[in-house]
Design a protein around this motif. Structure first.
Motif, short mmCIF file in Angstrom:
data_model
loop_
_atom_site.label_atom_id
_atom_site.label_comp_id
_atom_site.label_asym_id
_atom_site.label_seq_id
_atom_site.Cartn_x
_atom_site.Cartn_y
_atom_site.Cartn_z
N ASN A 95 0.87 -1.17 0.00
CA ASN A 95 0.00 0.00 0.00
C ASN A 95 0.91 1.23 0.00
O ASN A 95 1.28 1.72 1.06
CB ASN A 95 -0.92 -0.04 1.23
CG ASN A 95 -1.93 1.08 1.22
OD1 ASN A 95 -2.03 1.85 0.27
ND2 ASN A 95 -2.67 1.19 2.31
N GLY A 96 1.30 1.66 -1.18
CA GLY A 96 2.25 2.76 -1.28
C GLY A 96 3.59 2.33 -0.74
O GLY A 96 4.15 1.33 -1.16
N ALA A 97 4.11 3.07 0.23
CA ALA A 97 5.39 2.73 0.84
C ALA A 97 5.23 1.71 1.97
O ALA A 97 6.22 1.24 2.52
CB ALA A 97 6.05 3.99 1.38
N SER B 28 1.41 -5.74 -6.28
CA SER B 28 0.45 -5.40 -5.23
C SER B 28 0.58 -6.28 -4.00
O SER B 28 0.02 -5.96 -2.95
CB SER B 28 -0.98 -5.47 -5.77
OG SER B 28 -1.33 -6.80 -6.11
#
Length: 114
Positions: free
Chosen positions: A57-59, A102
């Motif tokens: 989730n992003g970083a 992901s």
């Protein structure tokens, strides 16, 4: 630096992303790196007890609570358990449905911790 599993196994898995930020002493690898790690573990005759899936989730990474495991069958020879556990892990990772990048896979090798 202190080993998590062993120096040999750590060198295989540490190509992944550390999970220290979520309180786990292990690494999580992208699909292709995880599959390559399984081949390397197989070559050094290390079974895989299971693994966990982490969402990117992003970083940040966080457990999505998906996992697999492989228990040794009673009387199963070491070589047979290594082969079966690697095959199960390979199948799980290969067939896991997710968009590229992901998810990450954390592999739990069968080792005797000191």
């Amino acid at each position: 630096m202190e080993n998590i599993w062993s120096s040999e196994i750590d060198s295989i898995l540490s190509v992944g992303r550390t999970l220290d930020s979520v309180g786990v002493r292990n690494w999580a690898l992208e699909r292709e790196a995880a599959l390559a790690a399984l081949e390397q573990l197989s070559a050094i005759k290390v079974a895989v007890l299971g693994g966990d899936v982490y969402a990117v989730n992003g970083a940040n990474v966080e457990s999505n609570y998906d996992n697999w495991y492989c228990n040794r069958d009673g009387g199963e020879a070491d070589a047979d358990f290594v082969e079966r556990s690697i095959a199960k892990a390979r199948s799980y990772i290969t067939n896991y449905r997710a968009n590229a990048g992901s998810v990450l896979f954390a592999i739990v090798p069968s080792v005797v911790l000191k």
